[in-house]
Design an enzyme around this catalytic site. Structure first.
Site, PDB file in Angstrom:
ATOM      1  N   SER A   1      -6.570  -5.507   4.656  1.00  0.00           N
ATOM      2  CA  SER A   1      -7.337  -4.431   4.013  1.00  0.00           C
ATOM      3  C   SER A   1      -7.390  -4.538   2.498  1.00  0.00           C
ATOM      4  O   SER A   1      -6.807  -3.715   1.767  1.00  0.00           O
ATOM      5  CB  SER A   1      -6.768  -3.093   4.444  1.00  0.00           C
ATOM      6  OG  SER A   1      -6.693  -3.090   5.833  1.00  0.00           O
TER       7      SER A   1
ATOM      8  N   ARG B   1      -9.948  -9.880  -4.828  1.00  0.00           N
ATOM      9  CA  ARG B   1      -8.903  -9.400  -5.747  1.00  0.00           C
ATOM     10  C   ARG B   1      -7.993  -8.461  -4.969  1.00  0.00           C
ATOM     11  O   ARG B   1      -8.367  -7.937  -3.915  1.00  0.00           O
ATOM     12  CB  ARG B   1      -9.509  -8.653  -6.945  1.00  0.00           C
ATOM     13  CG  ARG B   1     -10.310  -7.467  -6.556  1.00  0.00           C
ATOM     14  CD  ARG B   1     -10.836  -6.620  -7.691  1.00  0.00           C
ATOM     15  NE  ARG B   1     -11.595  -5.537  -7.073  1.00  0.00           N
ATOM     16  CZ  ARG B   1     -12.840  -5.646  -6.660  1.00  0.00           C
ATOM     17  NH1 ARG B   1     -13.512  -6.759  -6.849  1.00  0.00           N
ATOM     18  NH2 ARG B   1     -13.442  -4.647  -6.051  1.00  0.00           N
TER      19      ARG B   1
ATOM     20  N   ASP C   1      -9.729  -2.894   7.389  1.00  0.00           N
ATOM     21  CA  ASP C   1      -9.285  -1.770   8.243  1.00  0.00           C
ATOM     22  C   ASP C   1     -10.437  -0.824   8.605  1.00  0.00           C
ATOM     23  O   ASP C   1     -10.486  -0.275   9.710  1.00  0.00           O
ATOM     24  CB  ASP C   1      -8.108  -1.000   7.621  1.00  0.00           C
ATOM     25  CG  ASP C   1      -8.317  -0.569   6.181  1.00  0.00           C
ATOM     26  OD1 ASP C   1      -9.373  -0.891   5.596  1.00  0.00           O
ATOM     27  OD2 ASP C   1      -7.407   0.081   5.619  1.00  0.00           O
TER      28      ASP C   1
HETATM   29  C1  GLC Z   1      -8.435  -0.608  -0.656  1.00  0.00           C
HETATM   30  C2  GLC Z   1      -8.945  -1.972  -0.199  1.00  0.00           C
HETATM   31  C3  GLC Z   1      -9.901  -1.842   0.961  1.00  0.00           C
HETATM   32  C4  GLC Z   1      -9.261  -1.017   2.074  1.00  0.00           C
HETATM   33  C5  GLC Z   1      -8.801   0.331   1.527  1.00  0.00           C
HETATM   34  C6  GLC Z   1      -8.111   1.196   2.584  1.00  0.00           C
HETATM   35  O1  GLC Z   1      -9.488   0.108  -1.197  1.00  0.00           O
HETATM   36  O2  GLC Z   1      -9.568  -2.640  -1.279  1.00  0.00           O
HETATM   37  O3  GLC Z   1     -10.279  -3.107   1.461  1.00  0.00           O
HETATM   38  O4  GLC Z   1     -10.170  -0.835   3.122  1.00  0.00           O
HETATM   39  O5  GLC Z   1      -7.902   0.114   0.464  1.00  0.00           O
HETATM   40  O6  GLC Z   1      -6.979   0.571   3.096  1.00  0.00           O
END
Ligand code: GLC
Length: 409
Positions: free
Chosen positions: A82, A97, A135
């Site tokens: 995620s 990143r 996620d």
């Molecule tokens: C952050 C991550 C994203 C993820 C979110 C929730 O924003 O960059 O990819 O979905 O957290 O976990």
């Protein structure tokens, strides 16, 4: 599911403070999590090397898999990762990143699925990544599996993000690319949304300065679990400096991240007449003894304002998606049995902050009604998918490994 997709699949969910491994049984009409393990990720691993982090993950998964299932047959893994990823196929993608306090430099630009496969092979575990998903995408997959009216998914946990189903021909980046359904999931990475219309307080600026990803994830820093407690602490610290509400204890409020978001929630939800839980938290966690009731009320108010702003911003984001999809009340069914009726819309939702903080949920629901009006809001259901981010990844792993057996993508 098709017959050749039935079987046992594994999923791992990596992206916050907790790492999860799941064993999922995919049957003809059912998807069941038969086992699950949760492990906190040691803080030092979020700042070391990608090899160290993925070794930790691989060893935990090996332990989990070999407890029950044999070592011989190769198993398919859904990998929920995620963070922002440049997806190159269903089962590969490179990290753009880090967010949420992770900062492993040697991982940026690498294919994280390949790195994990190498770690798995390195310890002799016969499991391979067949689906790499965010996620939000896992949550949408499970939500949609249970209810086809599910058109978007939102995460409000340590971080925040959303995804939705878009028509492929409306995605400029994907011109020429065809999908069977004509749709494609867009991972919005809305945590990085920013607009000059979004009022930014001095506390938001101070918080941003304290983080490793300064100038990034502005929306996330106003909404999600890693940050809300810290925003409240910054407000209380300023109050302590500019008044005598906290007596001599002002200095104790100067230490970053001493008020976690679970504590902020506990303060806001203390319904005892003398706010005894607030007193305990102030004493034990912020080292502020003997606060009068009036001061404790003030602390509750600060936590309330920070919570309410976060929930309302998340609600505005959700309405933004519904608007994009024409499901904010402007589009009504024009034919068939539902003629003239607003369409039913389901948004799958998950995340510790949303699931564990009822006041946050109330404020979010209240704002949805306020923005869309009661009638339209009644057609929109926010549905919690338990472990959807991981289980959905296992489902996608199932579909994709059977597609690969058949030689298609
Ligand atoms: C952050 C991550 C994203 C993820 C979110 C929730 O924003 O960059 O990819 O979905 O957290 O976990």
């Amino acid at each position: 599911m098709r017959r050749n997709e039935e079987g046992i699949y594994y999923a791992i969910d990596l992206g916050g403070t907790i790492f999860r491994a799941l064993r999922v049984e995919v049957g003809a009409g059912s998807v069941v999590t038969s086992r699950k393990v949760e492990l906190p990720i040691p803080e030092e691993l979020t700042k070391g090397t990608i090899e160290e982090l993925f070794n930790f993950v691989a060893i935990a998964l090996k332990d989990f898999v070999e407890r029950e299932d044999g070592k011989d047959e190769q198993k398919a893994l859904g990998f929920t990762f995620s963070f922002p990823v440049r997806q190159t196929s269903v089962s590969s993608g490179s990290l753009i990143r880090w967010t949420k306090g992770f900062s492993i430099e040697n991982a940026v630009g690498k294919d994280v699925a390949q790195c994990l496969n190498e770690a798995l092979a390195g310890i002799g575990l016969n499991v391979r990544v067949t689906a790499l998903v965010n996620d939000t995408v896992g949550t949408l997959a499970l939500g949609h599996y249970h209810d086809e009216d599910t058109v978007a998914a939102v995460i409000i946990g340590a971080g925040t993000n959303a995804c939705y189903i878009e028509r492929t021909d409306a995605i400029i980046k994907c011109q020429g690319l065809l999908t069977n359904s004509g749709g494609m999931v867009v991972n919005m990475e809305w945590g990085n949304f920013w607009s000059s219309h979004l009022p930014r307080t001095p506390y938001d600026i101070s918080l941003d300065d304290e983080t490793q990803n300064r100038n990034d994830q502005g929306f996330e820093k106003m909404i999600s679990g890693i940050y809300l407690g810290e925003i409240a602490r910054l407000v209380l610290h300023r109050m302590a400096l500019e008044s005598d509400v906290f007596g001599d204890a002002a200095d104790n409020l100067s230490i970053p991240f001493t008020l976690s978001t679970p504590l902020l929630a506990a303060i806001r939800e203390d319904d005892s007449p003398d706010l005894s839980e607030v007193r305990r938290i102030l004493q034990e966690h912020l080292k502020i003894p003997d606060t009068p009731l009036k001061t404790r009320r003030l602390v509750v108010k600060v936590c309330d304002i920070v919570t309410r702003r976060a929930a309302r911003l998340a609600a505005a984001g959700i309405v933004g998606i519904l608007k994009k999809l024409g499901r904010d009340g402007s589009g009504v069914a024009s034919s068939g049995r539902m003629r003239g009726q607003p369409r039913r819309t389901v948004v799958a939702i998950e995340g510790g902050l949303y699931q564990g903080y009822p006041v946050f949920r109330e404020y979010l629901d209240e704002a949805l009604v306020e923005i869309m009006g009661e009638e339209v809001a009644r057609t929109v259901a926010l549905r919690v998918t338990e472990d959807g981010s991981g289980v959905g990844a296992a489902l996608l792993a199932a579909v994709h490994s059977s597609n690969r057996q058949q030689g298609s993508i």
